[in-house]
Design a protein around this motif. Structure first.
Motif, PDB file in Angstrom:
ATOM      1  N   LYS A 132       0.663  -1.345   0.099  1.00 62.06           N
ATOM      2  CA  LYS A 132       0.092  -0.363  -0.355  1.00 62.06           C
ATOM      3  C   LYS A 132       1.050   1.154  -0.073  1.00 62.06           C
ATOM      4  O   LYS A 132       0.414   1.797  -0.914  1.00 62.06           O
ATOM      5  CB  LYS A 132      -0.870  -0.171   1.064  1.00 62.06           C
ATOM      6  CG  LYS A 132      -1.719  -1.280   1.486  1.00 62.06           C
ATOM      7  CD  LYS A 132      -2.700  -1.149   2.825  1.00 62.06           C
ATOM      8  CE  LYS A 132      -1.714  -1.054   3.685  1.00 62.06           C
ATOM      9  NZ  LYS A 132      -0.551  -1.824   4.484  1.00 62.06           N
ATOM     10  N   SER A 133       1.767   1.571   0.657  1.00 59.49           N
ATOM     11  CA  SER A 133       2.813   1.960   1.005  1.00 59.49           C
ATOM     12  C   SER A 133       3.280   2.900  -0.319  1.00 59.49           C
ATOM     13  O   SER A 133       3.195   3.721  -1.113  1.00 59.49           O
ATOM     14  CB  SER A 133       3.750   2.540   1.864  1.00 59.49           C
ATOM     15  OG  SER A 133       2.770   2.175   2.914  1.00 59.49           O
ATOM     16  N   THR A 134       3.681   1.470  -1.259  1.00 58.11           N
ATOM     17  CA  THR A 134       4.431   2.249  -1.973  1.00 58.11           C
ATOM     18  C   THR A 134       3.717   2.264  -3.491  1.00 58.11           C
ATOM     19  O   THR A 134       4.285   3.018  -3.718  1.00 58.11           O
ATOM     20  CB  THR A 134       5.207   0.497  -2.698  1.00 58.11           C
ATOM     21  OG1 THR A 134       5.608  -0.292  -1.523  1.00 58.11           O
ATOM     22  CG2 THR A 134       6.226   0.384  -4.246  1.00 58.11           C
ATOM     23  N   CYS A 187      -3.062   9.998   2.078  1.00 55.02           N
ATOM     24  CA  CYS A 187      -3.091   9.924   3.735  1.00 55.02           C
ATOM     25  C   CYS A 187      -2.236   8.629   3.957  1.00 55.02           C
ATOM     26  O   CYS A 187      -2.886   7.591   3.760  1.00 55.02           O
ATOM     27  CB  CYS A 187      -4.278   9.685   4.773  1.00 55.02           C
ATOM     28  SG  CYS A 187      -4.867  11.190   4.255  1.00 55.02           S
ATOM     29  N   ASP A 188      -1.276   7.667   3.930  1.00 55.86           N
ATOM     30  CA  ASP A 188      -0.350   7.406   4.537  1.00 55.86           C
ATOM     31  C   ASP A 188      -0.350   7.032   6.041  1.00 55.86           C
ATOM     32  O   ASP A 188       0.156   6.874   7.156  1.00 55.86           O
ATOM     33  CB  ASP A 188       1.467   6.932   4.129  1.00 55.86           C
ATOM     34  CG  ASP A 188       0.939   5.344   3.923  1.00 55.86           C
ATOM     35  OD1 ASP A 188       0.989   4.388   4.028  1.00 55.86           O
ATOM     36  OD2 ASP A 188       2.470   5.213   3.665  1.00 55.86           O
ATOM     37  N   GLU A 189      -1.509   5.816   6.473  1.00 57.13           N
ATOM     38  CA  GLU A 189      -1.389   5.752   7.860  1.00 57.13           C
ATOM     39  C   GLU A 189      -1.652   6.431   8.517  1.00 57.13           C
ATOM     40  O   GLU A 189      -0.802   6.168  10.076  1.00 57.13           O
ATOM     41  CB  GLU A 189      -0.246   4.274   7.893  1.00 57.13           C
ATOM     42  CG  GLU A 189       0.296   3.152   7.415  1.00 57.13           C
ATOM     43  CD  GLU A 189      -0.952   1.852   7.647  1.00 57.13           C
ATOM     44  OE1 GLU A 189      -2.187   2.066   8.380  1.00 57.13           O
ATOM     45  OE2 GLU A 189      -0.789   0.825   6.865  1.00 57.13           O
ATOM     46  N   ALA A 190      -2.938   7.081   7.837  1.00 60.05           N
ATOM     47  CA  ALA A 190      -3.005   8.679   9.020  1.00 60.05           C
ATOM     48  C   ALA A 190      -3.180   7.832  10.546  1.00 60.05           C
ATOM     49  O   ALA A 190      -2.774   9.407  12.052  1.00 60.05           O
ATOM     50  CB  ALA A 190      -3.312   9.519   8.514  1.00 60.05           C
TER      51      ALA A 190
HETATM   52 MG   LIG Z   1       2.486   0.805   4.768  1.00 60.78          MG
END
Ligand SMILES: [Mg+2]
Ligand SMILES: Nc1ncnc2c1ncn2[C@@H]1O[C@H](COP(=O)(O)OP(=O)(O)O)[C@@H](O)[C@H]1O
Lengths: 342, 226
Positions: free
Chosen positions: A44-46, A164-167
């Motif tokens: 997901k982050s990638t 929003c990455d795992e905000a």
């Molecule tokens: Mg991640």
């Protein structure tokens, strides 16, 4: 407005290669809140870092409106990034700078005069509910307050998109709710698109319009959040949804001798998913009246996804086998998704 | 007052002028070579962090060159390095001896050590801050100044203080190539003439210098840590 076209990202580090994202295509529409959900390590982050090209995809194209971002050079890309805010799990505020200076950081570079910036920063802090903290340092703030500052900072250049990455993953449940509420308000007020990356089902349920489920680098399913939860088509999506909800712990009791689900009388357990207005209890009492089939409820749960109820029941149906069959048919006819678990 | 000084340091009166001269030489060495070494060390440390594999502008060739040179220069003892660098010094400042001849050696003797410490400091910075800056569209130059250096001021001050102590140490050794300074003074009068009081005087002055430096360093750390 954001379109990912066959995005692949492969990390090669020495002899080891990691296929973090595999051939992902999806679209985030103007003004929507789009979720990307999946287990940790799913990529997901990638994927989200491929949207603002913090990570250059190995293959595939990224479009923002009609601009192909993957075709831009670094300088042009940096300009585009100013129009895309991003917030992170660990907030990433500059510890040596006050709240005011943190929000000023992206603004300062735009060449806006100082008094205009001051006005804008105070406006942003007002919007995230932190006007009284402008002179505080990040170390003096709680996690929720830090994320608010990060949101203000991300919005300072009037972006069209907020990533929003795992905000909310580092926040307690109550603070998570407040931040989600804020994001929803900002989405409505500023008409910005928000991409929400999370491993928390509750986040997607609470604010997303549409979502994609990611597993091992692939998007296994993508659609409106309600459909996703009510009727997951993909096996791995279903698996993910089960793992991340109470159903998972119920299913685990299947192999436990002596548990409610440990049946030996030839009866079956049915899993019912009903949407909209019909309620499970009413249905169960009706099949008793009509077919004399008794329903023993082993598991029940109602979710509210963006305000619409989604009910799940696991029932042990008892009665004459022919009646049970008719009862199941009746349930199906009411538009309830039915599946025999055992 | 003069009586008191003459009682505890009987050799001071005749050497006063020379002591003062040596003290100024030490200050010049520290001021000139120290300042140059500081900037070069920071630049080299930043280069290492930027060009390494996980840096924001990876460049294996530049990284390897810097990395290796630091290791090589660091492994040469300073007293030998001084002699080794005499030709280079002649080329750069025109002389290989005297006060001016010490600058090149002092810079080469300090930069590798300091650059490693800067590299360590910058590596310790939360990578999330750099990521956030990249996401805001900062250029590598802006990231260096507004994030790497700005956010590391307390840590850079700390390693500057550490390096300062060993730097003062090598300025004393530089006396050996005729750079003068307090080290030279201590050798000539304290060692060769056996004036114990002049040794004590030198030690006291060096200690005071280092203390003053650390006082301001600590003040800066205190002011910039939040
Ligand atoms: Mg991640
Ligand atoms: N810079 C990188 N180098 C090598 N592998 C990476 C890098 N970034 C991520 N990965 C790998 O890619 C996969 C997906 O990671 P990530 O996108 O962080 O997943 P998620 O955010 O869903 O937890 C993981 O296996 C991770 O180890």
């Amino acid at each position: 407005m954001i379109r990912l076209d066959h995005i692949t990202k492969t990390f090669t580090d020495g002899r080891r290669t990691v296929h973090a994202v595999k051939d992902v295509s999806l679209e985030v529409r103007d003004g929507e809140i789009f979720g990307i959900i999946g287990f940790s390590g799913a990529g997901k982050s990638t994927l989200v870092r491929c949207i603002n090209l913090l990570e250059r995809p190995t293959a595939g194209k990224v479009f923002l409106d009609d601009t192909e971002l993957t075709a831009l050079d670094d300088a042009a890309l940096r300009k585009v990034r100013q129009g895309m805010g991003m917030i992170f799990q660990h907030f990433n505020l500059m510890p040596s700078r006050t709240v005011f200076e943190n929000v000023d950081l992206p603004l300062k570079r735009t060449g806006m005069p100082k008094d205009q910036r001051r006005e804008k920063i105070m406006e942003l802090l007002e919007m995230v509910g932190l006007s009284d903290k402008s002179q505080a340092y990040p170390s003096e703030l709680s996690g929720g307050q830090k994320q608010r500052v990060a949101i203000a900072r991300a919005l300072s250049c009037d972006p069209k998109v907020l990533l929003c990455d795992e905000a909310t993953s580092a926040l307690d449940p109550q603070t998570t709710q407040q931040i989600l509420k804020l994001l929803k308000e900002l989405n409505a007020k500023l008409k910005i698109s928000i991409v929400v990356i999370t491993h928390q089902m509750s986040v997607v349920k609470a604010i997303c319009d549409r979502a994609a489920v990611m597993e091992q680098g692939r998007v296994t399913e993508c659609g409106s959040v309600y459909d996703l939860f009510a009727d997951p088509r993909d096996e791995s999506t279903r698996h993910f949804l089960e793992m991340a909800s109470n159903v998972g712990s119920f299913l685990e009791t299947f192999d436990v001798p002596g548990s409610l689900a440990d049946l030996h009388d030839g009866t079956h357990i049915w899993f019912l998913v009903y949407t909209g207005e019909s309620t499970g209890e009413a249905l169960m009492s009706r099949i008793y009246q009509l077919f004399k089939v008794e329903a023993n409820i082993l598991y029940g749960d109602i979710d509210y996804i963006k305000g619409r109820p989604l009910g799940k029941l696991a029932v042990n149906l008892r009665g004459d086998p022919a009646d049970v069959e008719k009862a199941v048919q009746y349930i199906k006819d009411q538009g309830v998704k039915t599946e025999m678990l055992k | 007052m003069t009586d008191f000084i003459n009682t505890i340091m009987p050799n001071f009166e005749p050497l006063k002028g020379e002591f003062w001269e040596c003290f100024v030489q030490t200050l010049i060495m520290i001021g000139v070579s120290g300042t140059i070494a500081w900037f070069l060390g920071v630049a080299l440390g930043v280069t290492l962090v930027l060009t390494r594999k996980t840096g924001i502008t990876p460049h294996p060739l530049i990284f390897t060159c810097c990395d290796r040179s630091i290791d090589v220069i660091r492994s040469v003892p300073f007293i030998i390095l001084m002699v080794l660098l005499i030709p280079l010094s002649r080329l750069i400042v025109g002389t290989g001896s005297g006060l001016a001849g010490s600058f090149v050696a002092l810079v080469f003797g300090t930069v590798p050590f300091f650059a490693r410490q800067i590299e360590q400091v910058l590596s310790d910075l939360d990578p999330g801050l750099v990521e956030a800056a990249q996401a805001m569209g900062f250029s590598p130059r802006e990231i260096v100044f507004s994030v790497y250096l700005k956010e590391s001021i307390p840590a850079i001050t700390r390693v500057t203080m550490i390096t300062f102590v060993s730097f003062v140490g090598i300025t004393a050794i530089a006396g050996a190539i005729g750079a003068g300074g307090l080290g030279d003074f201590a050798i000539r009068y304290g060692y060769q003439m056996g004036y114990r009081d002049m040794i004590w005087l030198t030690v006291a002055v060096i200690l005071i210098m280092i203390s003053i430096f650390q006082f301001f360093g600590n003040l800066l750390i205190k002011k910039t840590t939040h």
